[in-house]
Structure formats: structure tokens, C-alpha cells
Write an enzyme that holds these catalytic residues in place. Structure first.
Site, PDB file in Angstrom:
ATOM      1  N   GLY A   7       0.845  -1.070  -0.045  1.00 11.22           N
ATOM      2  CA  GLY A   7      -0.117   0.089   0.055  1.00 11.22           C
ATOM      3  C   GLY A   7       0.853   1.147   0.106  1.00 11.22           C
ATOM      4  O   GLY A   7       1.790   1.445   0.682  1.00 11.22           O
ATOM      5  N   GLY A   9      -0.408   4.488  -0.614  1.00  9.82           N
ATOM      6  CA  GLY A   9      -1.329   5.734  -0.547  1.00  9.82           C
ATOM      7  C   GLY A   9      -0.939   6.719   0.301  1.00  9.82           C
ATOM      8  O   GLY A   9       0.218   6.892   0.534  1.00  9.82           O
ATOM      9  N   ASN A  94      -7.547   0.251   9.484  1.00  6.98           N
ATOM     10  CA  ASN A  94      -8.522   0.517  10.290  1.00  6.98           C
ATOM     11  C   ASN A  94      -9.480  -0.664  10.272  1.00  6.98           C
ATOM     12  O   ASN A  94     -10.680  -0.552  10.013  1.00  6.98           O
ATOM     13  CB  ASN A  94      -9.303   1.790   9.947  1.00  6.98           C
ATOM     14  CG  ASN A  94      -8.548   2.958  10.250  1.00  6.98           C
ATOM     15  OD1 ASN A  94      -7.882   3.204  11.396  1.00  6.98           O
ATOM     16  ND2 ASN A  94      -8.648   4.091   9.516  1.00  6.98           N
ATOM     17  N   SER A 120      -2.354   6.612  13.727  1.00  4.96           N
ATOM     18  CA  SER A 120      -3.087   7.727  13.517  1.00  4.96           C
ATOM     19  C   SER A 120      -2.008   8.834  13.244  1.00  4.96           C
ATOM     20  O   SER A 120      -0.916   8.826  13.893  1.00  4.96           O
ATOM     21  CB  SER A 120      -3.673   8.194  14.990  1.00  4.96           C
ATOM     22  OG  SER A 120      -4.417   9.686  14.609  1.00  4.96           O
ATOM     23  N   LYS A 187      -7.511   1.951  18.793  1.00  9.40           N
ATOM     24  CA  LYS A 187      -7.899   3.149  17.721  1.00  9.40           C
ATOM     25  C   LYS A 187      -9.303   3.255  17.296  1.00  9.40           C
ATOM     26  O   LYS A 187      -9.911   4.291  17.097  1.00  9.40           O
ATOM     27  CB  LYS A 187      -7.148   2.430  16.511  1.00  9.40           C
ATOM     28  CG  LYS A 187      -7.244   3.308  15.125  1.00  9.40           C
ATOM     29  CD  LYS A 187      -6.734   4.761  15.334  1.00  9.40           C
ATOM     30  CE  LYS A 187      -6.340   5.607  14.026  1.00  9.40           C
ATOM     31  NZ  LYS A 187      -7.170   5.208  12.933  1.00  9.40           N
ATOM     32  N   HIS A 190     -10.476   5.866  19.853  1.00 10.37           N
ATOM     33  CA  HIS A 190      -9.822   7.150  19.457  1.00 10.37           C
ATOM     34  C   HIS A 190     -10.741   7.671  18.310  1.00 10.37           C
ATOM     35  O   HIS A 190     -11.027   8.828  18.260  1.00 10.37           O
ATOM     36  CB  HIS A 190      -8.314   6.709  18.866  1.00 10.37           C
ATOM     37  CG  HIS A 190      -7.933   7.635  18.116  1.00 10.37           C
ATOM     38  ND1 HIS A 190      -7.864   8.090  16.984  1.00 10.37           N
ATOM     39  CD2 HIS A 190      -6.743   8.520  18.568  1.00 10.37           C
ATOM     40  CE1 HIS A 190      -7.230   9.006  16.533  1.00 10.37           C
ATOM     41  NE2 HIS A 190      -6.274   9.584  17.287  1.00 10.37           N
ATOM     42  N   ASN A 191     -11.022   6.813  17.350  1.00  9.43           N
ATOM     43  CA  ASN A 191     -11.555   7.617  16.035  1.00  9.43           C
ATOM     44  C   ASN A 191     -13.199   7.791  16.440  1.00  9.43           C
ATOM     45  O   ASN A 191     -13.436   8.839  15.890  1.00  9.43           O
ATOM     46  CB  ASN A 191     -11.699   6.414  14.784  1.00  9.43           C
ATOM     47  CG  ASN A 191     -10.381   6.601  14.053  1.00  9.43           C
ATOM     48  OD1 ASN A 191      -9.459   7.081  14.889  1.00  9.43           O
ATOM     49  ND2 ASN A 191     -10.314   6.556  12.857  1.00  9.43           N
ATOM     50  N   GLU A 194     -12.785  11.165  18.246  1.00 10.46           N
ATOM     51  CA  GLU A 194     -12.423  12.135  16.988  1.00 10.46           C
ATOM     52  C   GLU A 194     -13.911  12.548  16.516  1.00 10.46           C
ATOM     53  O   GLU A 194     -13.933  13.599  16.070  1.00 10.46           O
ATOM     54  CB  GLU A 194     -11.712  11.331  15.922  1.00 10.46           C
ATOM     55  CG  GLU A 194     -11.444  12.172  14.674  1.00 10.46           C
ATOM     56  CD  GLU A 194     -10.648  11.272  13.624  1.00 10.46           C
ATOM     57  OE1 GLU A 194     -10.945  11.126  12.692  1.00 10.46           O
ATOM     58  OE2 GLU A 194      -9.489  10.821  14.148  1.00 10.46           O
ATOM     59  N   TYR A 195     -14.749  11.536  15.926  1.00  9.37           N
ATOM     60  CA  TYR A 195     -15.797  12.096  15.475  1.00  9.37           C
ATOM     61  C   TYR A 195     -16.765  13.237  16.356  1.00  9.37           C
ATOM     62  O   TYR A 195     -17.058  13.977  15.727  1.00  9.37           O
ATOM     63  CB  TYR A 195     -17.088  10.898  15.325  1.00  9.37           C
ATOM     64  CG  TYR A 195     -16.668   9.793  14.134  1.00  9.37           C
ATOM     65  CD1 TYR A 195     -15.416   9.756  13.681  1.00  9.37           C
ATOM     66  CD2 TYR A 195     -17.602   9.048  13.787  1.00  9.37           C
ATOM     67  CE1 TYR A 195     -15.111   8.818  12.649  1.00  9.37           C
ATOM     68  CE2 TYR A 195     -17.402   8.167  12.605  1.00  9.37           C
ATOM     69  CZ  TYR A 195     -15.928   8.055  12.093  1.00  9.37           C
ATOM     70  OH  TYR A 195     -16.111   7.329  11.165  1.00  9.37           O
TER      71      TYR A 195
END
Length: 338
Positions: A7, A9, A94, A120, A187, A190-191, A194-195
Site C-alpha cells: 500500500g 497511498g 482501520n 493515527s 484506535k 480514538h476515532n 474524534e467524531y
């Protein structure tokens, strides 16, 4: 150390660059070969196939996946037969932690180690470093410590919250959170947080943007609630300046606020954004974990649902509401705004 990266990206490519800067050797494979060319000029070795990647790495090998969660299983299915006992697969994307538990068991039967590493840092990680939340067996985590240390921010000038944390890797930006699945579980939460944080900033900014409602012409009809005190809503706030002042000494200062301030400085109306906010899974899994463990999480749940609504998820229910109002009261929808 040597690492194979699958990957290239936005995050995968920059992680390779950070590892190269840290003195590590990297072999890289991507489904988009053109993405490999810049990395090769910076010192990476390109691999046209997974087999070529494995062939260019002496055992014990470590292959790090930075690919969409939906592609992880098929990639592991293709990769595992090429590896030897003692090799390690790392999923830095993720994935759902439940999938990590399953994968680790299946790979253990082959003698292959599996680590789940919640990562992250986004597109800024190349310079700032990546916060790493690691799940898996102790042996593999210890062996890959030089990789984690190079990817992580280091102390970044941030004093630890407690003196005894000085020698722990958490103070350097990476942490072995527990057995398989633990890294992606941390994680995931964590996300989810974040939202909620992003939603709070967005809602607050929207209220500030609407604080001039008393200066605007307002429809006088049965479908529009009156603004009883228009004199109290005649402010025209400079949102870029407000975001900027909040960055200094405020209890709500954060990196998210830094990024918001930059976006508003570039485009105060954010006219280049349509407002369709994606969710990649972690918010949903966070809410499911809250339900499963009977933990009330109204803020995180509302933030997730707001993302659904931003993409048109509420359109049908809103049409139902409009139909009911019309049916019982003869209320007709106002024409859409130009």
C-alpha cells in the site's frame, strides 16, 4: 531493519519515507505501480507483486499492510502462503478488532505472527510522526520496536503526564496495548472520540455563523418559528479570527482546532466543501461496543448519525415528516433555496 509495505497511498507512502529517513530498508508493493516511482527515487525497492516483495526480503520478514479494511483478508490470503514460519504480518489500517482476533488465530496455525497497529497521523505523519496503538504477542512487538520508534513522534517536546511514564513507550507515541485486537480496539475508540470532537467544533462554529439571524429577513408563516428577540442576534463574527484566538490559551485548543483555523483562514465560507462527511467504520464499531458493554455514549452516537445525515441518510425520513405535516395540517414544503 527491513520492512515490506503493501500500500502506497497517502499514509503508506509517507510511512515508507519516514522509515527510510530512520535508516530502515523498505520494499514496497502497490496495486497502483505509478505510486511506487517517487518512493524508488527516495531509496525504496519496488515490488511488482506480493511474491516479488517476499522474495526480496530475508527472513524473518515483516510485511506491513496499509490498505482499506475491506481488502485485508484477500491480501492476507494471497500473502500468507508466500511467508515462512516466524514471519510477521502487520495490519496498520482501520480493521475491526474482531477480525484481528480471527486473523491472528488463523495465522498462528501457520507459525506466522500477526500484529494489529492502529495508526493515527494522517497526511501530517511524515513530519509529525504517527501515534501507534499496537495489539499482538510480546515477542513480535519487541522485535519490531525499532520500526515503531522510527514511525512514532518521539517525545515531541511533550512532558509526560507522570514522571514514571518517562521510560514507557507511550511517552514516545507508541504503546503495546494488549493481545490481538487490542491495538485496533483502542484506535476504534480514538476515532469514535474524534467524531465527537469534530462534531462539537462544527456545531459551535455553525452557531457562531448563525448569530446574525436577527439581521436577516425571516418568513412570517405557519411553517417558520418566530425569532422572539432578534435584537439579541445581530452579531457578525469573524470565524477565522475566533478559531485563531481559541488556539492560544483556551481549554479547547487542539490539533483539530489548528486544522479548522487553517481551513477557515483559507476559505471563511468553506465554499469548496459540499459537507458530505464519510465514516470509515470505526465510529460504527465504537457505538456497537458501547451497546454491547452497556456504556452510554450519546455524544459519539449523535456524531456518527450526523455523518449519516450529511450524506443524505435522513432524506427519506425527512420526506416522511413532511408528508405527515401535510396530511394532518395541510402544510406545504417551502421551495428549496436557490
Amino acid at each position: 531493519m527491513q520492512l515490506g509495505m503493501v500500500g502506497a497511498g497517502r499514509m503508506g507512502a509517507n510511512m515508507v519515507r519516514r522509515l527510510l529517513r530512520g535508516g530502515h530498508a523498505c520494499v514496497v508493493h502497490s496495486s497502483s505501480p505509478a505510486k511506487l516511482e517517487p518512493l524508488v527515487t527516495e531509496g525504496a525497492i519496488a515490488a511488482a507483486t506480493l511474491a516479488a516483495l517476499v522474495a526480496q526480503m530475508p527472513p524473518p520478514r515483516t510485511v506491513w499492510l496499509m490498505i482499506p479494511a475491506a481488502a485485508v483478508d484477500t491480501t492476507i490470503d494471497a500473502l500468507a502462503p508466500l511467508l515462512d514460519r516466524g514471519d510477521t504480518i502487520v495490519d496498520g489500517g482501520n480493521s475491526h478488532y474482531v477480525d484481528d482476533i480471527r486473523r491472528a488465530k488463523a495465522l498462528e496455525a501457520r507459525g506466522i505472527h500477526y500484529l494489529d497497529v492502529g495508526t493515527s497521523g494522517g497526511v501530517w505523519g511524515l513530519e509529525r510522526g504517527y501515534c501507534l496503538m499496537i495489539g499482538g504477542d510480546d515477542e513480535s512487538v519487541r522485535r519490531l520496536d525499532p520500526i515503531f520508534a522510527s514511525l512514532a513522534p518521539g517525545d515531541a517536546g511533550i512532558a509526560p503526564a507522570a514522571e514514571e511514564a518517562d521510560t514507557r513507550t507511550a511517552a514516545l507515541g507508541y504503546l503495546h496495548c494488549g493481545p490481538s485486537g487490542a491495538g485496533h480496539f483502542v484506535k476504534m475508540i480514538h476515532n469514535g472520540i474524534e467524531y465527537g470532537m469534530m462534531a462539537a467544533y462544527a456545531e459551535g462554529m455553525a452557531i457562531l455563523a448563525a448569530a446574525d439571524a436577527g439581521s436577516r429577513e425571516r418568513a412570517v408563516d405557519a411553517g417558520t418559528a418566530p425569532l422572539n428577540t432578534p435584537e439579541n442576534y445581530r452579531y457578525q463574527f469573524d470565524l477565522p479570527a475566533i478559531a485563531e484566538v481559541w488556539r492560544r490559551g483556551s481549554v479547547i485548543s487542539s490539533w483539530l482546532l489548528d486544522l479548522t483555523a487553517q481551513a477557515l483562514a483559507d476559505d471563511p465560507q468553506l465554499a469548496s466543501y459540499a459537507g458530505r462527511v464519510a465514516d470509515s467504520g470505526e465510529g460504527r464499531w465504537t457505538v456497537q461496543a458501547a451497546v454491547d458493554t452497556s456504556v452510554p455514549a450519546p455524544v459519539l452516537t449523535a456524531a456518527l448519525y450526523a455523518r449519516f445525515a450529511s450524506r443524505g441518510g435522513a432524506d427519506f425520513q425527512n420526506r416522511v415528516l413532511s408528508a405527515m405535516r401535510h396530511a394532518f395540517g395541510g402544510h406545504r414544503e417551502p421551495p428549496p433555496k436557490a
